[in-house]
Every structure is written in structure tokens, then in C-alpha cells.
Write a protein that holds these residues in place. Structure first.
Motif, mmCIF file in Angstrom:
data_model
loop_
_atom_site.group_PDB
_atom_site.id
_atom_site.type_symbol
_atom_site.label_atom_id
_atom_site.label_comp_id
_atom_site.label_asym_id
_atom_site.label_seq_id
_atom_site.Cartn_x
_atom_site.Cartn_y
_atom_site.Cartn_z
ATOM 1 N N ALA A 127 0.819 -1.207 0.000
ATOM 2 C CA ALA A 127 0.000 0.000 0.000
ATOM 3 C C ALA A 127 0.856 1.261 0.000
ATOM 4 N N GLN A 128 2.085 1.163 0.507
ATOM 5 C CA GLN A 128 2.968 2.331 0.572
ATOM 6 C C GLN A 128 3.700 2.595 -0.739
ATOM 7 N N ASP A 174 4.196 3.091 -4.999
ATOM 8 C CA ASP A 174 3.452 3.729 -6.082
ATOM 9 C C ASP A 174 2.884 2.659 -7.012
ATOM 10 N N ARG A 228 3.892 -1.390 -7.360
ATOM 11 C CA ARG A 228 2.898 -2.413 -7.039
ATOM 12 C C ARG A 228 2.713 -3.374 -8.212
ATOM 13 N N ASP A 233 -5.762 0.823 -3.250
ATOM 14 C CA ASP A 233 -6.130 2.226 -3.470
ATOM 15 C C ASP A 233 -7.066 2.722 -2.378
ATOM 16 N N ARG A 255 -2.077 5.177 1.710
ATOM 17 C CA ARG A 255 -0.681 4.795 1.888
ATOM 18 C C ARG A 255 -0.297 4.559 3.346
ATOM 19 N N MET A 256 -0.804 5.382 4.248
ATOM 20 C CA MET A 256 -0.306 5.342 5.622
ATOM 21 C C MET A 256 -1.400 5.005 6.626
ATOM 22 N N THR A 269 7.277 4.710 7.164
ATOM 23 C CA THR A 269 8.075 5.084 6.007
ATOM 24 C C THR A 269 9.257 5.908 6.484
ATOM 25 N N ALA A 326 9.696 1.563 2.526
ATOM 26 C CA ALA A 326 8.451 1.174 3.191
ATOM 27 C C ALA A 326 8.761 0.102 4.221
#
Length: 279
Positions: A174-175, A177, A181, A209, A213-214, A235, A240
Motif C-alpha cells: 500500500a505504501q 506507487d 505495485r 487504493d 498509503r499510511m 516510512t 516502506a
């Protein structure tokens, strides 16, 4: 260093003022510890070389190590042959073998520091604690702290290949881009692990999505039946990382309070975990 035999061959073949007296390389009759003189001298040369970032000539290293020049030459030749030193335009600098030793020691020290931190929170919160990173395109489980009474999840399917199914992998991916991924899924396509796991790449990408990300990630029996997990994103720079915990599904009510407690205390651990990024 043990693989380098410095107690024989040419390293001590030429008698010098620094030569070890007869019998000094064997156990004394008084029962004192055995000291291998040639090893001691070689270590002094390595220490002298390490103190000069851009290298130093043989004469200077011999002087700093307190060795006669012929003895220093013999040992420098051996150390260079074994890769512990490298000669460049008449100057001796540390070689790859010595750097590997240093990096190995630093790595062990850092891993020990991480493990101490994880052990603390394992005992404080009472659940297994995991630390993982995404490095060079791979999910890397760096350290795990558990106990017989609260065991970690058994890695029955390779964590690197099943990142879509467990909280650690989902949190790390998820962290990243979109391109990173997709690169990961091209190498490790989504596959059904349990009846609860996501079924295809497109569905998984939509899930990532939606996560953000966090944001912490919760996974319920997607990787291992009977286990629920939570992962907290970390991060540091471009790397990550994640801290994660797991509990039996029958104790699922413990998961979120434990994750919230770990997240609230994360500031105390962040310096240690950030330090580990260079492992």
C-alpha cells in the motif's frame, strides 16, 4: 580472519627484531593463554590501515603498528592476497574482506537492537510482534518476537510470494506507487490462499487504493485460517516498512486495542526502526 593462516609460511619466515621468541606461539608451561603473535601483528596492521581513509604506505603502517618493516611487508602481502587489504599506488587500504567483516558486525548489532525493541512490546502487549521492510522489490521479514504461549504465524506459504494475503504484505504494498505495485504483482500474481483471501490482481489493486498509503491494515484469516493480523505502516525516506501483530481468530477482540496501543507508542520505537533501514 580464522581462515587466514598467519602462523606459518612466509609471514614469519624472516627473522627480525620483532620476531616472536621461540615457543611464544604455543601454550606456556605456566598455563597462560596462548597468544598467536603473527595474528596479533596482522590485527595491528589492519587497525592502522583502517585509521587512514585514503590509505597509507607500508613504512607508515609498520611504524604505527610497532612492527619491523620486513615483518610488516610479509604480513601486508598476506593480508592483501586474502583480500583484507588492497594496494593502490603504493598505499594500503581496507579490502572487501575486511569491509564484509565490519558490515556483518554492524548488521548483527542492528538486528539485536531491533529484536530488543520487539521483545519489549511483545511482553508489554502480550502478542507476537513483527518488523518487515520492502527492499529491492522484495518483502523482507526482518525480525519476529513471540513466545510459546503466543506463537507467531507459521510461514506455511512464502511471505514474499503471498504479500496480497497477509497484513504485512498489504501494508508494505500500500505504501508503494502504482508502478512498483504492478511490478510486484507481475512477479508474484495474486493467488487464492484461503477462502477469505482476495482472488485476482485487479481486485487487490482496488483494495490497496482504498486503503491509503499510511493507514493501518487489518487482515482476517486471509493468509492463515484461525489467525487475524494488523500492520502499522512506517516510512523512512523512500523505504516502506511495517510493524505488525497477530492474535488467534478466537481472540479477535484483542487485535484492534493491541494495534492501537502499539501505534500510540510507535514514537519510542521509530528511532530504532529507522536505524535498521540501513541493514
Amino acid at each position: 580472519m580464522a581462515a587466514v593462516d598467519l602462523t606459518s609460511s612466509s609471514a614469519d619466515a624472516t627473522p627480525t627484531a620483532d620476531a616472536t621468541p621461540s615457543g611464544a606461539d604455543t601454550a606456556s608451561t605456566t598455563g597462560a593463554p596462548t597468544l598467536i603473535g603473527s595474528v596479533q601483528r596482522a590485527m595491528r596492521l589492519l587497525e592502522a590501515a583502517a585509521s587512514h581513509l585514503h590509505g597509507a604506505p607500508a613504512k607508515q603502517l609498520a611504524r604505527e603498528a610497532g612492527l619491523a618493516l620486513p615483518t610488516a611487508y610479509h604480513l601486508l602481502r598476506t593480508l592483501t592476497h586474502e583480500g583484507y587489504l588492497r594496494r593502490d599506488k603504493g598505499l594500503f587500504v581496507l579490502g572487501e574482506a575486511a569491509e564484509r567483516l565490519g558490515n556483518s558486525g554492524a548488521q548483527q548489532s542492528r538486528r539485536g537492537t531491533i529484536r530488543e525493541a520487539l521483545d519489549h512490546w511483545r511482553d508489554t502487549i502480550g502478542v507476537p510482534v513483527y518488523f518487515a521492510m520492502y527492499r529491492e522489490g522484495e518483502i523482507e521479514l526482518v525480525s519476529v518476537a513471540d513466545t510459546p504461549g503466543n506463537p507467531a504465524v507459521e510461514e506455511w506459504a512464502d511471505f514474499r510470494e503471498t504479500g496480497h494475503a497477509h497484513a504485512i504484505g498489504q501494508c508494505l504494498l500500500a505504501q508503494l506507487d502504482d508502478a512498483a505495485r504492478q511490478d510486484h504483482l507481475d512477479r508474484y500474481p495474486v493467488q487464492s490462499i484461503t477462502r477469505y483471501s482476495v482472488r485476482d490482481d485487479r481486485t487487490f489493486m482496488r483494495r490497496l487504493d482504498a486503503m491509503g498509503r499510511m493507514r493501518p491494515v487489518v487482515e482476517r484469516q486471509e493468509y492463515a485460517l484461525g489467525t487475524v493480523c494488523a500492520a502499522i505502516p512506517i516510512t523512512v525516506g523512500d523505504t516502506a516498512a511495517t510493524l505488525a501483530i497477530s492474535v488467534p481468530a478466537c481472540q479477535a477482540d484483542r487485535l484492534l486495542p493491541a494495534a492501537q496501543r502499539l501505534q500510540s507508542e510507535l514514537g519510542k520505537l521509530l528511532g530504532t526502526l529507522a536505524f535498521s533501514i540501513s541493514i
